[in-house]
Write a protein that holds these residues in place. Structure first.
Motif, PDB file in Angstrom:
ATOM      1  N   THR A   1       2.717   4.487  -2.050  1.00 10.84           N
ATOM      2  CA  THR A   1       3.214   4.874  -3.372  1.00 10.84           C
ATOM      3  C   THR A   1       4.478   4.089  -3.679  1.00 10.84           C
TER       4      THR A   1
ATOM      5  N   ASN B   1      -5.525   2.197 -11.382  1.00 12.25           N
ATOM      6  CA  ASN B   1      -5.152   3.411 -12.104  1.00 12.25           C
ATOM      7  C   ASN B   1      -4.039   3.205 -13.137  1.00 12.25           C
TER       8      ASN B   1
ATOM      9  N   GLU C   1      -4.011  -1.639  -3.896  1.00 14.26           N
ATOM     10  CA  GLU C   1      -4.199  -0.404  -3.133  1.00 14.26           C
ATOM     11  C   GLU C   1      -2.971   0.516  -3.195  1.00 14.26           C
ATOM     12  N   ALA C   2      -2.020   0.180  -4.051  1.00 14.42           N
ATOM     13  CA  ALA C   2      -0.819   1.007  -4.210  1.00 14.42           C
ATOM     14  C   ALA C   2      -1.032   2.003  -5.347  1.00 14.42           C
ATOM     15  N   LYS C   3      -0.278   3.073  -5.287  1.00 15.91           N
ATOM     16  CA  LYS C   3      -0.261   4.048  -6.374  1.00 15.91           C
ATOM     17  C   LYS C   3       1.120   3.971  -7.003  1.00 15.91           C
TER      18      LYS C   3
ATOM     19  N   PRO D   1      -2.966  -2.259  -9.559  1.00 13.90           N
ATOM     20  CA  PRO D   1      -3.827  -1.130  -9.200  1.00 13.90           C
ATOM     21  C   PRO D   1      -4.725  -0.702 -10.364  1.00 13.90           C
TER      22      PRO D   1
ATOM     23  N   LYS E   1       0.866  -1.177   0.000  1.00 15.60           N
ATOM     24  CA  LYS E   1       0.000   0.000   0.000  1.00 15.60           C
ATOM     25  C   LYS E   1       0.900   1.223   0.000  1.00 15.60           C
TER      26      LYS E   1
ATOM     27  N   LYS F   1       2.025   5.455 -13.277  1.00 12.47           N
ATOM     28  CA  LYS F   1       0.847   4.706 -13.736  1.00 12.47           C
ATOM     29  C   LYS F   1       1.220   3.636 -14.759  1.00 12.47           C
TER      30      LYS F   1
ATOM     31  N   ASP G   1       7.534   2.985  -6.920  1.00 13.09           N
ATOM     32  CA  ASP G   1       8.137   3.345  -8.196  1.00 13.09           C
ATOM     33  C   ASP G   1       9.038   2.207  -8.667  1.00 13.09           C
TER      34      ASP G   1
END
Length: 147
Positions: free
Chosen positions: A44, A94, A67-69, A92, A42, A73, A46
């Motif tokens: 952010t 998104n 649930e991670a960003k 995710p 969970k 994207k 990269d």
């Protein structure tokens, strides 16, 4: 004289972490890196965190990133290259792009759902995923690379 054989069994070890981009490696102990089979991330993440999952979690089988960003994207190029123990991935919602070779040679990958917002799947993204039996792809896909 008898022959002695040692059978090593790995018990399932689950871990949930909430991280900032680039901090996954430091959020896990050395023991956790070597024993985690099920990881939920969970926060952010990269490309550095994908590198951690690929290079430092040798017996990882299940990854839940739902649930991670992810910063760009995008599932990065070669994100899980040669992760031969990997069986299931939750991406995710998104995410827009799955990079070239993202899951290449994940020979035990069985299941993955491609989120609705994904418009491009890079070349060789699922090359040699010989056990991939379930994949859901949105009608919004504009580009699927070769192989």
């Amino acid at each position: 004289m008898g022959i002695c054989c040692t059978l090593i069994l790995h018990a399932q070890v689950s871990k949930t972490v909430n991280v900032l981009a680039g901090e996954l490696a430091s959020a896990l102990t050395t023991e956790e890196k070597n024993t985690i089979t099920n990881l939920t991330v969970k926060g952010t993440i990269d490309t550095r965190d994908f590198e951690t999952m690929r290079e430092l979690l040798p017996i990882l089988e299940y990854i839940d990133l739902s649930e991670a960003k992810i910063v760009k994207k995008t599932i990065p190029i070669c994100a899980f290259l040669f992760c031969s123990n990997l069986k299931t991935v939750k991406i995710p919602s998104n995410i827009k792009v799955i990079g070239n070779g993202a899951f290449q040679d994940c020979s035990n990958l069985v299941s993955i759902s491609i989120p609705e917002k994904v418009t491009s799947i890079g070349r060789t993204a699922f090359m040699n995923c010989i056990n991939l039996s379930t994949i859901n792809i949105s009608k919004k896909i504009e580009n699927i690379g070769e192989d």
